[in-house]
Each structure stands twice: as structure tokens, then as C-alpha cells.
Write an enzyme that holds these catalytic residues in place. Structure first.
Site, PDB file in Angstrom:
ATOM      1  N   ASP A  15      -0.931  -3.777  -5.258  1.00  0.00           N
ATOM      2  CA  ASP A  15       0.025  -4.027  -4.181  1.00  0.00           C
ATOM      3  C   ASP A  15       1.402  -4.086  -4.845  1.00  0.00           C
ATOM      4  O   ASP A  15       1.503  -4.122  -6.075  1.00  0.00           O
ATOM      5  CB  ASP A  15      -0.315  -5.359  -3.491  1.00  0.00           C
ATOM      6  CG  ASP A  15       0.646  -5.719  -2.366  1.00  0.00           C
ATOM      7  OD1 ASP A  15       0.948  -4.844  -1.541  1.00  0.00           O
ATOM      8  OD2 ASP A  15       1.117  -6.873  -2.311  1.00  0.00           O
ATOM      9  N   SER A  16       2.444  -4.129  -4.019  1.00  0.00           N
ATOM     10  CA  SER A  16       3.782  -4.308  -4.570  1.00  0.00           C
ATOM     11  C   SER A  16       3.917  -5.670  -5.240  1.00  0.00           C
ATOM     12  O   SER A  16       4.802  -5.866  -6.069  1.00  0.00           O
ATOM     13  CB  SER A  16       4.806  -4.218  -3.437  1.00  0.00           C
ATOM     14  OG  SER A  16       4.523  -5.223  -2.476  1.00  0.00           O
ATOM     15  N   CYS A  78      -2.692  -2.891   0.480  1.00  0.00           N
ATOM     16  CA  CYS A  78      -1.268  -2.766   0.779  1.00  0.00           C
ATOM     17  C   CYS A  78      -1.144  -1.701   1.857  1.00  0.00           C
ATOM     18  O   CYS A  78      -1.505  -0.539   1.622  1.00  0.00           O
ATOM     19  CB  CYS A  78      -0.514  -2.340  -0.480  1.00  0.00           C
ATOM     20  SG  CYS A  78       1.233  -2.015  -0.190  1.00  0.00           S
ATOM     21  N   GLU A 157       7.186 -13.633  -1.828  1.00  0.00           N
ATOM     22  CA  GLU A 157       7.163 -13.417  -3.290  1.00  0.00           C
ATOM     23  C   GLU A 157       7.859 -14.567  -4.027  1.00  0.00           C
ATOM     24  O   GLU A 157       7.521 -14.873  -5.162  1.00  0.00           O
ATOM     25  CB  GLU A 157       7.868 -12.103  -3.639  1.00  0.00           C
ATOM     26  CG  GLU A 157       7.067 -10.865  -3.317  1.00  0.00           C
ATOM     27  CD  GLU A 157       5.864 -10.663  -4.241  1.00  0.00           C
ATOM     28  OE1 GLU A 157       5.975 -10.905  -5.451  1.00  0.00           O
ATOM     29  OE2 GLU A 157       4.797 -10.249  -3.723  1.00  0.00           O
ATOM     30  N   CYS A 189       0.755  -6.217   7.210  1.00  0.00           N
ATOM     31  CA  CYS A 189       1.257  -6.256   5.832  1.00  0.00           C
ATOM     32  C   CYS A 189       0.467  -7.361   5.160  1.00  0.00           C
ATOM     33  O   CYS A 189       0.349  -8.469   5.705  1.00  0.00           O
ATOM     34  CB  CYS A 189       2.748  -6.566   5.830  1.00  0.00           C
ATOM     35  SG  CYS A 189       3.374  -6.975   4.178  1.00  0.00           S
ATOM     36  N   HIS A 191       1.027  -9.269   2.785  1.00  0.00           N
ATOM     37  CA  HIS A 191       1.734 -10.508   2.434  1.00  0.00           C
ATOM     38  C   HIS A 191       1.653 -11.536   3.572  1.00  0.00           C
ATOM     39  O   HIS A 191       1.717 -12.730   3.338  1.00  0.00           O
ATOM     40  CB  HIS A 191       3.223 -10.231   2.158  1.00  0.00           C
ATOM     41  CG  HIS A 191       3.508  -9.697   0.787  1.00  0.00           C
ATOM     42  ND1 HIS A 191       3.223  -8.401   0.428  1.00  0.00           N
ATOM     43  CD2 HIS A 191       4.070 -10.284  -0.310  1.00  0.00           C
ATOM     44  CE1 HIS A 191       3.619  -8.217  -0.839  1.00  0.00           C
ATOM     45  NE2 HIS A 191       4.114  -9.340  -1.301  1.00  0.00           N
TER      46      HIS A 191
HETATM   47  N1  DGL Z   1       1.883  -6.023   1.032  1.00  0.00           N
HETATM   48  C1  DGL Z   1       2.341  -4.739   1.350  1.00  0.00           C
HETATM   49  C2  DGL Z   1       1.851  -4.203   2.658  1.00  0.00           C
HETATM   50  O1  DGL Z   1       0.752  -4.518   3.040  1.00  0.00           O
HETATM   51  C3  DGL Z   1       3.718  -4.338   0.865  1.00  0.00           C
HETATM   52  C4  DGL Z   1       4.874  -5.168   1.312  1.00  0.00           C
HETATM   53  C5  DGL Z   1       6.160  -4.732   0.645  1.00  0.00           C
HETATM   54  O2  DGL Z   1       6.210  -4.671  -0.573  1.00  0.00           O
HETATM   55  O3  DGL Z   1       7.131  -4.444   1.386  1.00  0.00           O
HETATM   56  O4  DGL Z   1       2.477  -3.452   3.305  1.00  0.00           O
END
Ligand code: DGL
Length: 280
Positions: A15-16, A78, A157, A189, A191
Site C-alpha cells: 500500500d502507499s 490499496c 499516516e 480506501c 486507510h
Molecule cells: N490506502 C490506499 C487506498 O486504498 C491509498 C491511499 C492513498 O495513498 O491516497 O486507496
């Protein structure tokens, strides 16, 4: 570590940043004997505003690295990286098992009673063909309200998932949706499940929140079974955490978000390639 017999190759995930951990915890709960390798590309977080081409290039670099490390299956927890790269990765590595994600519009459309569904995802996810395709297949007859929650990934984050700025961003997205009759929210997302309590607090008990993590865990299990890739051990699986950012920051998030003390290794981008060697 004791030698294991059978197929003990790890499952790769990336993931990011820390978002994918919301999916990894569900996969690990379902498959406690598997070993994992988790890459957080925190040098580039957030992916959301970067656009499809750049996120595809980053995702391809991470996948190459995970394959070099011996991953037997790669899960992309992600939505943004899946939107940007899943299709091209499947074309580049035919037959290799990938599990990607798309916003869970299908279960949302099946369960909504008011017909008003909110989708929280990143701009790049909304831009991609995967999202267009789920909307086309499952969004008929449902009002889909979308919001990219700008800044929310950064707050999570930074360890402020329940802080005042995260609350402000989420209120800005959700209050107008509630006024339109929202009864279901898709967490599009990975996150955002870490802001679950803030979201719940804003929308109240009667709005359904859809976190796709359990469905992804089932899919990973199914592909491992089909491919004969299950680790022979049924418990005691390990996870290696790697970041392109600051390992101390990732360690702190692991502690807060997963209640876990773990070592985090640093990896480096060099000429679009990931390496464990600082000098590439
Ligand atoms: N967690 C990620 C997603 O599901 C990426 C969020 C990001 O880095 O903008 O989209």
C-alpha cells in the site's frame, strides 16, 4: 527460525502506507499460518492525488520487488494501486495470483434501503476503469455520492485518525450525504477503516459501513487453496514490514493501529526499482 517443509513462500502485500494493514489484519486472522511481506511506500504517500500513470509505475516497481523476494501471491490492499495497476499486472504476469480491490459498491447496492450510498475513496480510484466498471455493473438504481476526503490519508499516516482535522474532513464529506438520505457508506480506501470510530460517530448507528477486508481475506484463502499454495503450518505465521519512508514512523503506527510491536526494515527506490541496499 525453524525450517518448514512444504510451501512456505510468503504472501506479498503493499500500500502507499499503513492503510493496507486494515486488510492485512483480516487476512492474518483468517490465515494465521501464512507468512507475509508488507511493503509501505511511505516515500510516496498519499497515492490518491498522483494519478493513474504514476501509481501504476510505483505499483509495478513494488510488485517486481515482492516477486524477487519470493512472493507466491500478491494482494494489493490499496484501492488506488488496484485502480491504477491491477489490469496491467495481470497482463504482464499471466497466471500469477493477484488479489486486488475495488470499492464495495456491489454489497452496498444490495443492502441499501434508502437507495443512497456514499463512497469514500481517493481521486485516482474514482478516475480508474475499475470504479467505472463497478458503478456500471452494480450502481444502477442507486444514488452514489462520492467524496475523496482530501487530506484524510495524511492525517491517518500521521497518527491522527481520530483528531480534529480528520473529523472535520469526514464531517464535510458525510454531513451533506446524511442530508440526502445516506444509509450505507463504502470505505473505498484501506486507510479509512482506521477512522471507523470517527465515521461511526458522525453517521450514527443506523448507517451501515462497508469494510471489504473480510471479503479480501476470503478471496486470498480461496486462491491459496486453488493453487495448492497453503503454508503447511496452521499457526505461527510471521510478517516482515518494509517501508520506503521512516521505519520509526511506521513502527509507531503499527503500535497504535494494530497494537503490535514489530521491527520495520527500510527499503529504497533507485531508478524506479526497490532495493534493500541503500546505495542501490
Ligand atoms: N490506502 C490506499 C487506498 O486504498 C491509498 C491511499 C492513498 O495513498 O491516497 O486507496
Amino acid at each position: 527460525m525453524a525450517q518448514k517443509s512444504g510451501n512456505s513462500a510468503p504472501i506479498g502485500a503493499f500500500d502507499s502506507g499503513v492503510g493496507g494493514l486494515s486488510v492485512l489484519r483480516a487476512i492474518r486472522a483468517r490465515l494465521p499460518g501464512e507468512d507475509f511481506l508488507y511493503v509501505a511506500d511511505q516515500a510516496h504517500v498519499p497515492y490518491g492525488p498522483r494519478g493513474l500513470a504514476e501509481v501504476r509505475r510505483l505499483s509495478e516497481g513494488i510488485v517486481r520487488f515482492l516477486m524477487e523476494q519470493g512472493a507466491e501471491l500478491i494482494v494489493i490492499p490499496c484501492n488506488t494501486a488496484s485502480a491504477a495497476a491491477l489490469h496491467s499486472l495481470r497482463a504482464q504476469y499471466p497466471g500469477f495470483p493477484f488479489v486486488g480491490m475495488e470499492p464495495a459498491v456491489k454489497p452496498a447496492a444490495e443492502h441499501t434501503e434508502t437507495g443512497v450510498v456514499g463512497v469514500l475513496a481517493t481521486p485516482t480510484t474514482f478516475e480508474g476503469e475499475l470504479y467505472a466498471s463497478v458503478v456500471e455493473r452494480f450502481g444502477g438504481g442507486v444514488t452514489l455520492l462520492q467524496d475523496a476526503c482530501p487530506g484524510l490519508v495524511g492525517e491517518i499516516e500521521a497518527g491522527r485518525a481520530s483528531g480534529p482535522e480528520a473529523r472535520r474532513i469526514l464531517r464535510q464529506a458525510l454531513v451533506p450525504m446524511l442530508a440526502q438520505g445516506l444509509d450505507t457508506v463504502v470505505l473505498g480506501c484501506t486507510h479509512y477503516p482506521f477512522a471507523f470510530e470517527t465515521i461511526r460517530d458522525i453517521v450514527g448507528e443506523n448507517v451501515r459501513l462497508i469494510d471489504p477486508a473480510p471479503a479480501i481475506a476470503r478471496r486470498v484463502e480461496q486462491l491459496l487453496n486453488e493453487g495448492g499454495l497453503r503454508n503447511p503450518q496452521t499457526d505461527g505465521g510471521t510478517t516482515r514490514y518494509l517501508t520506503t519512508g521512516d521505519p520509526e514512523v511506521m513502527k509507531a503506527r503499527l503500535k497504535e493501529l494494530l497494537m503490535m510491536e514489530a521491527e520495520v526494515e527500510q527499503i529504497y527506490w533507485s531508478n524506479h526499482k526497490l532495493t534493500t541496499d541503500k546505495h542501490g
